[in-house]
Design an enzyme around this catalytic site. Sequence first.
Site, mmCIF file in Angstrom:
data_model
loop_
_atom_site.group_PDB
_atom_site.id
_atom_site.type_symbol
_atom_site.label_atom_id
_atom_site.label_comp_id
_atom_site.label_asym_id
_atom_site.label_seq_id
_atom_site.Cartn_x
_atom_site.Cartn_y
_atom_site.Cartn_z
ATOM 1 N N GLY A 105 59.036 -34.554 -46.636
ATOM 2 C CA GLY A 105 58.376 -35.630 -47.370
ATOM 3 C C GLY A 105 56.944 -35.281 -47.714
ATOM 4 O O GLY A 105 56.020 -35.596 -46.949
ATOM 5 N N GLU B 242 57.672 -21.835 -47.846
ATOM 6 C CA GLU B 242 58.706 -22.353 -48.743
ATOM 7 C C GLU B 242 58.907 -21.410 -49.921
ATOM 8 O O GLU B 242 60.020 -21.031 -50.247
ATOM 9 C CB GLU B 242 58.308 -23.752 -49.242
ATOM 10 C CG GLU B 242 59.249 -24.292 -50.321
ATOM 11 C CD GLU B 242 58.852 -25.685 -50.822
ATOM 12 O OE1 GLU B 242 57.795 -26.184 -50.420
ATOM 13 O OE2 GLU B 242 59.631 -26.247 -51.605
#
Lengths: 396, 361
Positions: free
Chosen positions: A121, A238
């Site tokens: 999130g 990421e």
Amino acid sequence: MTRLQDTPAEAAFRERLRTWLEANTPSIGKHDVDALKAWQRTLHEAGWLGLAWPAEYGGRGLGFREQAIFNEEAARARIPPSINNIGLMIAGPALIAVGSEKHKKRYLPKILSAEEIWCQGFSEPNAGSDLAALQTRAVDDGDDYVITGQKIWTSNSLIADYIWLLVRTDPDAPRHKGITALVVDMKSPGVTVKPLRQITGEAEFGEVFFDEVRVPKANRVGAENDGWIIGMKTFTRERANISVALSVRLQQQFDRLLDTVRNRDVPLDPQQARDVAQAYVDSQCLTLTCERMADRLFGFESSVVKVAWAEMNQRLQRIGLDTLGPDAPLLSAGGFDQVDDTTATFGTEALADDDESYAKSWQFGYLRARANSIEGGTSEILRSVIAERVLGLPRK
Amino acid sequence: MDFSLNEEQVLLRDSAREFLGEEWPSAELRRMLDGADGATAAQSLWSKMSDLGWPSLLVSEDYDGLGLGMFDLAVLMEETGAALIPATLHASGLLAVSALEALADEDSCQKYLPDIAEGKLKATVGIYEPGSGWTPMMLAPETGEAVTKRYVPDAASADLILFVNRTGGNGAQIAIAHEAQVEDTYSMDVTRSLSQVTCPAGQLEVLGKGTIADVQAVIDRATIGLSAELIGGSARVLDMTVEYVKSRKQFGRAVGTFQAVQHKAADMLIGIEKGRTGVYYAAAVADERPDDLARAASVAKATANQTAVSVGELGIQLHGGLGFTWEQDLHLYLKRAKAAEFTYGDTKWHLDRIAHGLGLS
């Protein structure tokens, strides 16, 4: 020295893995969550996950090289997608880098076994590229934070057990200095998830709403108001992990492109053949660049690979759709509910090679690829990162 | 895969960069281009490069060379490309050495390669002919009549001009072109000449025979070296551009703070990283897996063409008006890139070859 061949140890690792995958890869639909979880558990129990993670948290303590071999062989065997990819590629590596010992022992093994599915999130409706504008509030209340706000573009949020969350703990501090990282149980009272339908017709992402959700302070990662740095570290991981995984995906898409053009009744014209050759050059160079830059991908240079991949995949998907000629725009009955990633067929099951499947997969691929230059950092933001952080150009 | 440089390669790269920075700065390059003593400047550089052993790098140890591989040479040629050196090293140390080792008989190798390795003999090779395009099968069969070769690198200063000819069918030969008449056809790349060379009837001295596939493999090795030079040149253009946009101020701030400028600079780096991958991969294939050489060389050249021309154009754009001046070196890099794009196959030719290899045409 040999550059192209595996070392004897690597070759042995590859051989064992290949044999194992040939014997064990199942055929699973991409929406069958229970079967996908079971498959990940099987992979983990056989020792093929968390290859570069420390052994004390359930990993194998190997290196990037073994992970790269795994990616290559996984692509070759067309193994089903990782149901816990956010946990494996983003939250897990971030916890390894910045989490407490207690958190690592608590969360990492269950990320590997898929007992607990994770989502991330970060983005909010008013905080996309400008992540530091995030407004989801965490109010200090004794041993807890009380969280209110909204996250968006949250992959896997509909099935996740935990969310790797950035919240604002100090609204009065300079905006980069009032952010904190938390691990939040998605079953906490006050958490609501809504699917977010995208231009392909499917809902791969969700919106996550927090209405006075109580989160124990023990779930904080790092110090209070240290979340920005942690978020940045998460991002570089990421981009590195996703780049490597997606270079494999680009290879698979190229193979699909070859199948599509070989299935045509009409030969390619010279420019179309050149376009396909260019896609070959792109997919080769991307995979090899990931290998060549492996030791630099955890820094800002991951942006180089991410931008290149986004554009290469967009070009490849456009070529794939264009090769269908006049049939390219024809939708199946059922409209966009039927547009699907038919390349998401796994294991020993053969890829469908009828015209309709090709049309569906290239329509899906073309539309889905529009997000490639937006997700995980827009190409505009990443070009600025490359300019300022890699090339050292001055900031405004 | 392992594309990291080993200790010797790092040393080779760093020492080459230092050497060329001292011996072949822009002023020396300009002396070659503008001055009456241009040939002297080029010859002086060649002597010093020969002392460092660069012409011997690819020559096998049997002929007094260092016996190193294409990967080593690619590392060196990134630096020589960055410095825009003349074509002699490419023509003699790469093209001629590869052609002799592939096609010449043992006696001829013994006779010529040690001198080439030492730098005493500057050799070059003519392959292409009017009408052959970049495809050696399109060469006219050699019949003993006069032969004209085009785009021969550095022929004017070469001591030994070799011709690679088709002998009919798939057959090929390498021969010394005696009494060769060199017409200097100049190139857009003013740092390198491309000559038309004619060998009169009866003046070819054949040194050995092979096949057209051998000829293509020689060209593919030269292609990889040229691609390395292009990527090295591109990296230098980016360095110059980064320095410039950091210091040039407009509207009261460095132009490098503007996103429109930053994003073009980022694109230059993205292209260079892709291109360097193509070069290192193809060089490793040349050394270890020669069966895959053709496709790998095409990956390298197609990518290097695209990168070098685009980086050359962007470098000029980001330097503004200064980039358009003769005084600034940027145009030399763009001209090198544009001329090299049409050497050993343009981008279309290489993409067509890849497409053909994939069974698409």
